[in-house]
Design a protein around this motif. Structure first.
Motif, short mmCIF file in Angstrom:
data_model
loop_
_atom_site.label_atom_id
_atom_site.label_comp_id
_atom_site.label_asym_id
_atom_site.label_seq_id
_atom_site.Cartn_x
_atom_site.Cartn_y
_atom_site.Cartn_z
N SER A 43 14.23 -59.94 -17.48
CA SER A 43 13.01 -60.64 -17.07
C SER A 43 13.12 -61.00 -15.59
CB SER A 43 12.79 -61.91 -17.90
OG SER A 43 13.72 -62.92 -17.52
N ILE A 44 12.00 -61.38 -15.03
CA ILE A 44 11.97 -61.81 -13.63
C ILE A 44 12.88 -63.02 -13.44
CG2 ILE A 44 10.49 -62.90 -11.89
CD1 ILE A 44 8.23 -61.01 -12.87
N LEU A 45 12.75 -64.02 -14.32
CA LEU A 45 13.53 -65.24 -14.15
C LEU A 45 15.03 -64.97 -14.32
CD1 LEU A 45 13.25 -68.21 -13.45
CD2 LEU A 45 13.16 -68.70 -15.90
N ASP A 76 19.53 -70.71 -19.61
CA ASP A 76 18.59 -71.65 -20.21
C ASP A 76 17.97 -72.62 -19.19
OD1 ASP A 76 20.95 -72.99 -19.78
OD2 ASP A 76 20.89 -74.12 -21.66
N LEU A 77 17.82 -72.17 -17.95
CA LEU A 77 17.22 -73.00 -16.92
C LEU A 77 15.74 -72.69 -16.79
CD1 LEU A 77 19.98 -72.63 -14.19
CD2 LEU A 77 19.67 -74.53 -15.78
N ASN A 78 14.98 -73.68 -16.35
CA ASN A 78 13.57 -73.41 -16.12
C ASN A 78 13.38 -72.85 -14.72
OD1 ASN A 78 13.03 -75.53 -14.15
ND2 ASN A 78 13.11 -76.99 -15.85
N ALA A 79 12.19 -72.35 -14.46
CA ALA A 79 11.91 -71.67 -13.20
C ALA A 79 12.17 -72.58 -12.00
CB ALA A 79 10.47 -71.16 -13.19
N ASP A 80 11.74 -73.83 -12.07
CA ASP A 80 11.93 -74.73 -10.93
C ASP A 80 13.40 -74.93 -10.60
OD1 ASP A 80 9.21 -75.05 -10.49
OD2 ASP A 80 9.08 -76.85 -11.76
N GLU A 81 14.26 -75.01 -11.62
CA GLU A 81 15.70 -75.16 -11.38
C GLU A 81 16.26 -73.91 -10.70
OE1 GLU A 81 17.31 -77.91 -15.02
OE2 GLU A 81 16.49 -75.94 -15.56
N VAL A 82 15.85 -72.74 -11.15
CA VAL A 82 16.32 -71.50 -10.55
C VAL A 82 15.80 -71.39 -9.12
CG1 VAL A 82 16.27 -68.97 -10.69
CG2 VAL A 82 16.58 -70.34 -12.78
N PHE A 83 14.51 -71.66 -8.92
CA PHE A 83 13.92 -71.58 -7.57
C PHE A 83 14.67 -72.50 -6.61
CE2 PHE A 83 9.41 -70.67 -9.42
CZ PHE A 83 9.78 -69.38 -9.75
#
Length: 167
Positions: A43-45, A76-83
């Motif tokens: 996936s992208i994320l 298991d991180l959300n997008a904001d955490e990865v960004f």
């Protein structure tokens, strides 16, 4: 352009295109970011998280930081955490690379990992991590296209330098 300016510029490019991707992907839904498509990462994320993880790894090598936290398999991180994690690490890398002298950049660093063994100069590892991120950002564009996202930003190194010249 001397070696220090070249690798600092390259690290700045990496930060800039990572920021462009975060800005672009911030407008996508959680479903789009997690939609699976055949690729190295599904996936992208997950792909963006891998880029962040590899920047963490290369930071530990390039900056000789023994407190490396292996992010491999952390998904298991959300997008904001990865960004936020990716941009923060990319900025730290720019700041650290700016501080290196020519001697620091040509210094050989031995790396023994589960994936490879190498004894290359610091600047070669810098080139590698930026190229590695570029490879995976290309995969993100391809995943995006396969799921109907067609508005990816142009992030060639040439474009980055051309924009800088215009400023």
């Amino acid at each position: 352009m001397d070696l220090q300016n070249l690798v600092t510029n390259y690290a700045g490019y990496n930060l800039s295109v990572n920021q462009q991707f975060v800005d672009w992907l911030s407008n996508k839904t959680t479903e789009q970011l997690n939609q699976e498509s055949p690729s190295s990462f599904s996936s992208i994320l997950k792909t963006l998280n891998h880029i962040w993880g590899m920047e963490e790894y290369w930071y530990s090598i390039i900056c000789q930081q023994p407190d490396f936290v292996n992010r491999y398999g952390i998904e298991d991180l959300n997008a904001d955490e990865v960004f936020q994690g990716l941009i923060n690490r990319s900025q730290v890398l720019v700041n650290e690379i700016k501080s290196f002298s020519r001697n620091d950049l040509v210094e050989k660093i031995k790396v023994v990992s589960p994936w490879f063994e190498a004894n290359q100069s610091r600047y070669e590892y810098i080139q590698h991590f930026v190229n590695h991120g570029t490879y995976h950002r290309g995969q993100i564009v391809t995943i995006g296209r396969s799921i109907g996202i067609t508005d990816a930003p142009g992030t060639d190194y040439l474009f980055f330098n051309a924009r800088k010249e215009q400023q």
